[in-house]
Design a protein around this motif. Structure first.
Motif, short mmCIF file in Angstrom:
data_model
loop_
_atom_site.label_atom_id
_atom_site.label_comp_id
_atom_site.label_asym_id
_atom_site.label_seq_id
_atom_site.Cartn_x
_atom_site.Cartn_y
_atom_site.Cartn_z
N VAL A 25 0.87 -1.17 0.00
CA VAL A 25 0.00 0.00 0.00
C VAL A 25 0.91 1.22 0.00
O VAL A 25 1.68 1.42 0.94
N LYS A 26 0.80 1.98 -1.08
CA LYS A 26 1.68 3.14 -1.29
C LYS A 26 3.13 2.67 -1.20
O LYS A 26 3.56 1.88 -2.00
N ASP A 27 3.86 3.13 -0.22
CA ASP A 27 5.28 2.76 -0.11
C ASP A 27 5.55 1.79 1.04
O ASP A 27 6.67 1.69 1.52
N GLU A 28 4.52 1.07 1.49
CA GLU A 28 4.68 0.15 2.61
C GLU A 28 4.32 -1.28 2.24
O GLU A 28 3.39 -1.51 1.47
N ILE A 29 5.07 -2.19 2.80
CA ILE A 29 4.74 -3.62 2.70
C ILE A 29 3.97 -3.96 3.97
O ILE A 29 4.41 -3.65 5.08
N SER A 58 13.32 -1.80 14.50
CA SER A 58 14.68 -1.49 14.05
C SER A 58 14.73 -1.09 12.57
O SER A 58 15.68 -0.44 12.14
N ILE A 59 13.68 -1.44 11.81
CA ILE A 59 13.63 -1.03 10.41
C ILE A 59 12.54 0.02 10.18
O ILE A 59 12.11 0.25 9.05
N GLY A 60 12.07 0.62 11.27
CA GLY A 60 11.11 1.70 11.17
C GLY A 60 9.67 1.25 10.94
O GLY A 60 8.83 2.03 10.52
N GLY A 61 9.38 0.00 11.24
CA GLY A 61 8.03 -0.53 11.03
C GLY A 61 7.20 -0.53 12.30
O GLY A 61 7.65 -0.11 13.37
N THR A 75 -1.54 -11.11 13.94
CA THR A 75 -0.65 -9.96 14.01
C THR A 75 -0.63 -9.28 12.65
O THR A 75 -0.85 -9.93 11.62
N LYS A 76 -0.39 -8.01 12.69
CA LYS A 76 -0.24 -7.22 11.46
C LYS A 76 1.02 -6.39 11.62
O LYS A 76 1.20 -5.76 12.67
N PHE A 77 1.87 -6.43 10.62
CA PHE A 77 3.03 -5.55 10.67
C PHE A 77 3.27 -4.93 9.31
O PHE A 77 2.84 -5.45 8.29
N GLN A 78 3.91 -3.77 9.35
CA GLN A 78 4.18 -3.05 8.10
C GLN A 78 5.50 -2.31 8.23
O GLN A 78 5.95 -1.99 9.32
N PHE A 79 6.11 -2.07 7.07
CA PHE A 79 7.38 -1.36 7.02
C PHE A 79 7.55 -0.79 5.63
O PHE A 79 6.89 -1.21 4.67
N LYS A 80 8.42 0.20 5.51
CA LYS A 80 8.67 0.86 4.22
C LYS A 80 9.36 -0.09 3.27
O LYS A 80 10.17 -0.92 3.68
N LYS A 81 9.04 0.06 1.96
CA LYS A 81 9.69 -0.76 0.93
C LYS A 81 11.16 -0.42 0.84
O LYS A 81 11.59 0.64 1.11
#
Length: 81
Positions: A25-29, A58-61, A75-81
């Protein structure tokens, strides 16, 4: 993170079905995990779950854990591509 989820599933949840969904979604996984295990009403964020939280931060997610007795774990997690 997925490896930790699988270890927890095998050790604790007694699940026999797991669903993992990936989306961008946009720039996130975004990753969603849900199992049909025993669940819990008192979700303690320690050991494996704490390690997951530390790794994603640690990766900004971000990560969210949810569980309810007899309704499994998710669980739901997301982080920038």
């Amino acid at each position: 993170l997925l490896q930790e989820l699988f270890v927890n599933m095998k050790k604790h949840s007694q699940a026999n079905l797991v669903v993992i969904a990936f989306s961008i979604v946009k720039d996130e996984i975004q990753v969603q995990y849900k199992d049909n295990g025993i669940g819990t009403n008192t979700l303690a964020i320690k050991n494996g779950l704490k390690n997951m939280e530390t790794r994603i931060k640690s990766i900004g997610g971000t990560i969210i854990f949810e569980s309810e007795n007899e309704k499994g774990f998710q669980t739901k997690f997301q982080f920038k591509k």
